[in-house]
Design a protein around this motif. Structure first.
Motif, PDB file in Angstrom:
ATOM      1  N   ASN A  84     -67.952  56.420 -94.088  1.00 26.59           N
ATOM      2  CA  ASN A  84     -67.769  55.518 -95.216  1.00 26.59           C
ATOM      3  C   ASN A  84     -68.848  55.721 -96.278  1.00 26.59           C
ATOM      4  O   ASN A  84     -70.028  55.830 -95.963  1.00 26.59           O
TER       5      ASN A  84
ATOM      6  N   LYS B 204     -63.035  48.462-102.374  1.00 31.66           N
ATOM      7  CA  LYS B 204     -63.777  47.918-101.231  1.00 31.66           C
ATOM      8  C   LYS B 204     -64.943  47.095-101.770  1.00 31.66           C
ATOM      9  O   LYS B 204     -66.045  47.606-101.972  1.00 31.66           O
TER      10      LYS B 204
ATOM     11  N   SER C 274     -67.284  51.650-100.714  1.00 35.09           N
ATOM     12  CA  SER C 274     -67.579  50.221-100.752  1.00 35.09           C
ATOM     13  C   SER C 274     -68.587  50.004-101.872  1.00 35.09           C
ATOM     14  O   SER C 274     -69.454  50.850-102.098  1.00 35.09           O
TER      15      SER C 274
ATOM     16  N   TYR D 290     -63.938  48.815 -93.299  1.00 34.08           N
ATOM     17  CA  TYR D 290     -64.293  49.939 -94.175  1.00 34.08           C
ATOM     18  C   TYR D 290     -65.126  50.955 -93.376  1.00 34.08           C
ATOM     19  O   TYR D 290     -66.335  51.089 -93.568  1.00 34.08           O
TER      20      TYR D 290
END
Length: 368
Positions: free
Chosen positions: A91, A179, A159, A218
């Protein structure tokens, strides 16, 4: 007739002599006869019954099987080789980091894979720092979001950590297609440091952010990489770079260090340092020139034109290349073409710093 009789008589006489010899030498004659019989038998067997010996087989040696090359994987953010495929899908987290004088020195900025620097308001610059391979324990001060940062961040499927933001940026980041890990809705992932005063004291860590990202689901990203190349082509000398953003307080400089093959950043005339990790460096520095205006929201906030094309300069390995940047829309990644011939231009590998200077507002870059 007389001749024939003579031959017959000779043969008969010879035969009689043989018979007499055999009678007188029975044992020897028997041995000779046995040898003759064995020789004839061996000859007959060899001619009619034995199997010819096999000829030695000749075989073509088999080609030695070459080992299958181990696949290589590269960071989609920096183009640097990473350990495995999972590392490319980890991520990505983008964190808005403040750059007012009261926020310096920052924490965690040096460990970012990619940084986008632009003016947030009133000539004060701010950073969107993106992390995938590095996950520093302390990052901050964290500040608010602006719409144009989302345009640059979105292709990384990241994110986005921030403390609120402008009206349009909050409408966009909260529309369900991004995100969003805003401090306003996730206060447990952030804290206020006691050694600085508000609003310059909000910090976070990847211990907190990883837990928050996991709780939100996420856990992976599919970032669109910017094309990279192994070797920087020959270009103009660029050992010292001067970047004009808005004022001396926020202007920056980069000095090339041959030993580390990287640029060392200065800001406001002094080394720009990360509080925990020392002077900030970058393997690749990209100066993007774009139009900026103040027509967004309340008329006071800056707005960069993030789609379309514009001039840019890429610095790496002590050299400069003048290129053109291209970006179709928010969701597509930026790419570059060589300004002189229009051919695709790939960035060198390494952590990369993008400074977005206002092409119509005094922003510029020079080098030598």
């Amino acid at each position: 007739m007389e001749a024939k009789k003579s031959i017959a008589s000779s043969i008969k006489s010879a035969w009689q002599k043989i018979i007499i010899w055999v009678r007188n030498h029975k044992v020897l004659a028997a041995s000779i006869l046995l040898v003759i019989i064995l020789s004839i038998s061996t000859l007959i067997y060899a001619l009619f019954f034995s199997t010819p010996p096999e000829q030695p087989r000749t075989s073509t040696p088999k080609a030695k099987k070459q080992p299958t090359p181990k696949p290589k994987y590269y960071s989609p953010l920096t183009g640097v080789e990473v350990s495995d495929e999972a590392a490319t899908k980890a991520n990505v987290t983008a964190i808005m980091i403040e750059n007012s004088p009261d926020a310096r020195p920052q924490s965690g900025l040096k460990q970012a894979d990619v940084v986008y620097e632009a003016i947030a308001e009133g000539g004060i610059t701010r950073f969107a720092a993106l992390y995938q391979q590095n996950r520093p324990e302390l990052v901050g001060p964290v500040r608010s979001l602006r719409m144009y940062y989302i345009d640059w961040i979105a292709p990384y499927d990241a994110s986005v950590a921030h403390v609120g933001g402008s009206l349009f940026s909050l409408q966009e980041i909260r529309n369900g297609t991004h995100k969003d890990i805003d401090q306003f809705h996730n206060p447990d992932a952030y804290w206020r440091a006691s050694d600085r005063y508000a609003p310059h004291n909000v910090y976070t860590s990847f211990g907190h952010l990883d837990a928050l990202n996991t709780a939100r689901g996420y856990t992976e990203s599919a970032p669109q990489p910017i094309a990279r190349q192994d070797t920087m082509p020959a270009g103009g000398t660029a050992n010292a770079i001067q970047v004009s953003m808005s004022s001396p307080t926020f202007d920056s400089a980069w000095n090339y260090d041959t030993a580390s093959a990287s640029y060392h950043r200065l800001q406001g005339g002094a080394p720009h340092v990360d509080r925990e990790h020392g002077q900030i460096t970058a393997k690749v520095v990209v100066i993007l020139k774009t139009q900026m205006d103040k027509v967004m929201e309340d008329g006071l906030r800056e707005n960069y034109h993030t789609a379309g094309t514009g001039d840019a300069v890429v610095f790496a390995d002590g050299m400069a290349h003048e290129v053109t940047w291209h970006k179709e829309n928010m969701r597509t990644q930026m790419f570059f073409t060589n300004k002189s011939n229009g051919q695709a231009f790939e960035l060198p590998r390494g952590n990369t710093w993008f400074s977005v200077v206002p092409a119509n507002g005094g922003g510029d870059v020079t080098w030598q």
